[in-house]
Design a protein around this motif. Structure first.
Motif, mmCIF file in Angstrom:
data_model
loop_
_atom_site.group_PDB
_atom_site.id
_atom_site.type_symbol
_atom_site.label_atom_id
_atom_site.label_comp_id
_atom_site.label_asym_id
_atom_site.label_seq_id
_atom_site.Cartn_x
_atom_site.Cartn_y
_atom_site.Cartn_z
ATOM 1 N N VAL A 223 -18.895 -4.454 9.340
ATOM 2 C CA VAL A 223 -19.384 -3.477 8.115
ATOM 3 C C VAL A 223 -20.689 -4.247 7.890
ATOM 4 C CG1 VAL A 223 -19.404 -2.525 5.992
ATOM 5 C CG2 VAL A 223 -17.190 -2.241 7.640
ATOM 6 N N ALA A 224 -21.985 -3.408 7.850
ATOM 7 C CA ALA A 224 -23.093 -3.681 7.035
ATOM 8 C C ALA A 224 -23.480 -3.140 6.011
ATOM 9 C CB ALA A 224 -24.232 -3.710 8.479
ATOM 10 N N VAL A 225 -23.896 -3.620 5.075
ATOM 11 C CA VAL A 225 -24.314 -3.034 3.671
ATOM 12 C C VAL A 225 -25.830 -3.233 3.468
ATOM 13 C CG1 VAL A 225 -24.708 -2.601 1.127
ATOM 14 C CG2 VAL A 225 -22.282 -3.251 2.493
ATOM 15 N N VAL A 226 -26.502 -1.973 3.658
ATOM 16 C CA VAL A 226 -27.891 -1.898 3.526
ATOM 17 C C VAL A 226 -28.157 -1.199 1.897
ATOM 18 C CG1 VAL A 226 -30.108 -0.592 4.216
ATOM 19 C CG2 VAL A 226 -28.346 -1.196 5.771
ATOM 20 N N ARG A 227 -28.799 -2.316 1.313
ATOM 21 C CA ARG A 227 -29.002 -2.096 -0.150
ATOM 22 C C ARG A 227 -30.581 -2.179 -0.573
ATOM 23 N NH1 ARG A 227 -25.223 -2.657 -4.043
ATOM 24 N NH2 ARG A 227 -23.836 -3.771 -2.477
ATOM 25 N N LEU A 228 -30.886 -0.863 -0.985
ATOM 26 C CA LEU A 228 -32.192 -0.658 -1.675
ATOM 27 C C LEU A 228 -32.318 -2.036 -2.761
ATOM 28 C CD1 LEU A 228 -32.970 2.943 -1.505
ATOM 29 C CD2 LEU A 228 -32.891 1.242 0.518
ATOM 30 N N ASN A 229 -33.409 -2.526 -2.837
ATOM 31 C CA ASN A 229 -33.655 -3.558 -4.127
ATOM 32 C C ASN A 229 -34.946 -3.593 -4.400
ATOM 33 O OD1 ASN A 229 -32.849 -5.899 -5.212
ATOM 34 N ND2 ASN A 229 -34.092 -7.313 -4.130
ATOM 35 N N ARG A 230 -35.327 -2.424 -5.407
ATOM 36 C CA ARG A 230 -36.547 -2.453 -5.973
ATOM 37 C C ARG A 230 -36.281 -1.829 -7.320
ATOM 38 N NH1 ARG A 230 -41.659 1.585 -4.619
ATOM 39 N NH2 ARG A 230 -43.543 0.233 -5.652
ATOM 40 N N MET B 201 -40.331 -10.538 -2.956
ATOM 41 C CA MET B 201 -38.864 -9.875 -3.076
ATOM 42 C C MET B 201 -38.578 -9.014 -2.035
ATOM 43 S SD MET B 201 -36.872 -8.243 -6.326
ATOM 44 C CE MET B 201 -37.784 -6.818 -6.049
ATOM 45 N N GLN B 202 -37.506 -9.483 -1.420
ATOM 46 C CA GLN B 202 -36.993 -8.415 -0.425
ATOM 47 C C GLN B 202 -36.860 -7.016 -0.987
ATOM 48 O OE1 GLN B 202 -33.932 -10.642 1.463
ATOM 49 N NE2 GLN B 202 -34.897 -10.678 3.374
ATOM 50 N N GLU B 203 -37.155 -5.677 -0.423
ATOM 51 C CA GLU B 203 -37.030 -4.668 -0.899
ATOM 52 C C GLU B 203 -35.707 -3.864 -0.292
ATOM 53 O OE1 GLU B 203 -40.330 -2.298 -1.249
ATOM 54 O OE2 GLU B 203 -41.449 -3.614 -2.677
ATOM 55 N N VAL B 204 -34.998 -4.276 0.564
ATOM 56 C CA VAL B 204 -34.049 -3.889 1.337
ATOM 57 C C VAL B 204 -33.204 -5.148 1.680
ATOM 58 C CG1 VAL B 204 -32.886 -2.737 3.232
ATOM 59 C CG2 VAL B 204 -35.196 -2.016 2.197
ATOM 60 N N ILE B 205 -31.966 -5.348 0.967
ATOM 61 C CA ILE B 205 -30.991 -6.354 1.383
ATOM 62 C C ILE B 205 -30.159 -6.037 2.374
ATOM 63 C CG2 ILE B 205 -29.437 -8.084 0.234
ATOM 64 C CD1 ILE B 205 -31.163 -7.851 -2.314
ATOM 65 N N ILE B 206 -29.610 -7.070 3.159
ATOM 66 C CA ILE B 206 -28.808 -6.613 4.238
ATOM 67 C C ILE B 206 -27.460 -7.526 3.837
ATOM 68 C CG2 ILE B 206 -27.791 -6.564 6.691
ATOM 69 C CD1 ILE B 206 -30.024 -4.656 5.941
ATOM 70 N N GLU B 207 -26.108 -7.094 3.958
ATOM 71 C CA GLU B 207 -25.054 -7.827 3.436
ATOM 72 C C GLU B 207 -24.047 -7.397 4.465
ATOM 73 O OE1 GLU B 207 -23.941 -6.186 -0.294
ATOM 74 O OE2 GLU B 207 -25.556 -6.948 -1.494
ATOM 75 N N ARG B 208 -23.082 -8.481 4.756
ATOM 76 C CA ARG B 208 -21.846 -8.271 5.700
ATOM 77 C C ARG B 208 -20.577 -8.634 4.993
ATOM 78 N NH1 ARG B 208 -23.573 -8.167 11.255
ATOM 79 N NH2 ARG B 208 -25.907 -7.832 11.140
ATOM 80 N N PRO B 209 -20.140 -7.708 3.985
ATOM 81 C CA PRO B 209 -19.263 -7.952 3.359
ATOM 82 C C PRO B 209 -17.735 -8.113 3.968
ATOM 83 C CG PRO B 209 -19.625 -5.683 3.101
ATOM 84 C CD PRO B 209 -20.427 -6.225 3.915
ATOM 85 N N THR B 210 -17.568 -7.203 5.168
ATOM 86 C CA THR B 210 -16.317 -7.463 5.888
ATOM 87 C C THR B 210 -16.783 -7.305 7.371
ATOM 88 O OG1 THR B 210 -15.997 -5.162 5.789
ATOM 89 C CG2 THR B 210 -14.823 -6.320 4.104
ATOM 90 N N PRO B 211 -15.751 -7.741 8.127
ATOM 91 C CA PRO B 211 -16.024 -7.611 9.396
ATOM 92 C C PRO B 211 -16.339 -6.469 10.197
ATOM 93 C CG PRO B 211 -13.997 -9.065 9.146
ATOM 94 C CD PRO B 211 -14.362 -8.345 8.108
#
Length: 256
Positions: free
Chosen positions: A13-20, A1-11
């Motif tokens: 802008v990047a979201v760095v989400r901890l995922n543990r 499982m990725q422990e950090v997830i990257i999302e691109r919700p809007t132009p």
């Protein structure tokens, strides 16, 4: 499982989400390494103008992984060179917004303090409880905290290990905004979108000069500010921004 997830919700802008979630986003070595790699990449990505750092709606980060740390000796920890992982975040040229719900304790509080703006939920808990297990902060907790809130409030948090709420964090200068818990993620994204619409060269210079000048003598810091101001006068974004202001229209900044 990725422990950090990257999302691109809007132009831009990047979201760095901890995922543990099973460890309340405790900052183990794998997670720290992934965080560093992502921040290095996003810092060099011209398509990203603002980064939101979050752990999600329940917990930001509950601190270091004590199970791994309990049996570690000084040389073992020294050889990890964890400061290089933290430096990747601290040196990120893009504005970083921490969206903090729930616990931001120990390394989690230190991680939030690496951001440029902190949006905290009313129910957030910021703390440096390391003293309670016989150690002390080791990733900037003593130094960034005192710069944010002053000696006396920092000493109280560090010497008692007691956390403060999101509202208290805002009142003492540890958070930029405090909102209802259910609004934290949305508010952080709103701010990120607003910043991403600004000229990215100006945003980068503002961040660089503020951080470089905050511990420098005033005259040296003012010189850095003047030089950065003068440099921006040569940008296309300066021409676009001023032209749009005079034309009474929205500016479109390209980062050039």
């Amino acid at each position: 499982m990725q422990e950090v997830i990257i999302e691109r919700p809007t132009p831009h802008v990047a979201v760095v989400r901890l995922n543990r979630p099973e460890a309340r986003n405790a900052l183990g070595q794998a997670l720290r390494a992934q965080l560093a790699a992502h921040f290095l990449a996003l810092g060099q990505d011209d398509g990203v103008r603002c980064i939101v750092l979050t752990g999600g709606e329940q917990v930001f980060a509950a601190g270091a992984d004590l199970r791994a740390l309990a049996d570690s000796g000084p040389i073992e920890v020294l050889l990890l060179n964890n400061q290089r992982m933290w430096q990747a975040i601290a040196a990120c040229p893009k504005p970083v917004i921490a969206a903090v719900n729930g616990h931001a304790l120990g390394g989690g509080c230190e991680l939030a303090m690496h951001a440029d703006i902190i949006v905290a939920g009313e129910g957030a808990k910021f703390g440096q409880p390391e003293i309670r297990v016989g150690i002390m902060p080791g990733a900037g907790g003593t130094q960034r905290l005192v710069r944010a809130v002053g000696k006396f409030k920092a000493m109280r948090m560090l010497l008692t290990g007691q956390p403060v709420s999101g509202r208290e964090a805002f009142d003492m200068g540890l958070a930029s905004e405090v909102v209802a818990d259910e609004r934290v993620q949305a508010r952080a994204l709103e701010l990120a979108a607003e910043i991403a619409a600004m000229p990215p060269l100006a945003a980068a210079q503002i961040k660089e000069v503020l951080l470089a000048g905050q511990d420098a003598p005033l005259e040296a810091a003012l010189m850095l500010e003047r030089k950065a101001f003068q440099l921006l006068l040569a940008s296309e974004d300066k021409q676009e921004g001023m032209r749009a202001f005079l034309d009474k229209r929205a500016a479109v900044f390209k980062g050039a």
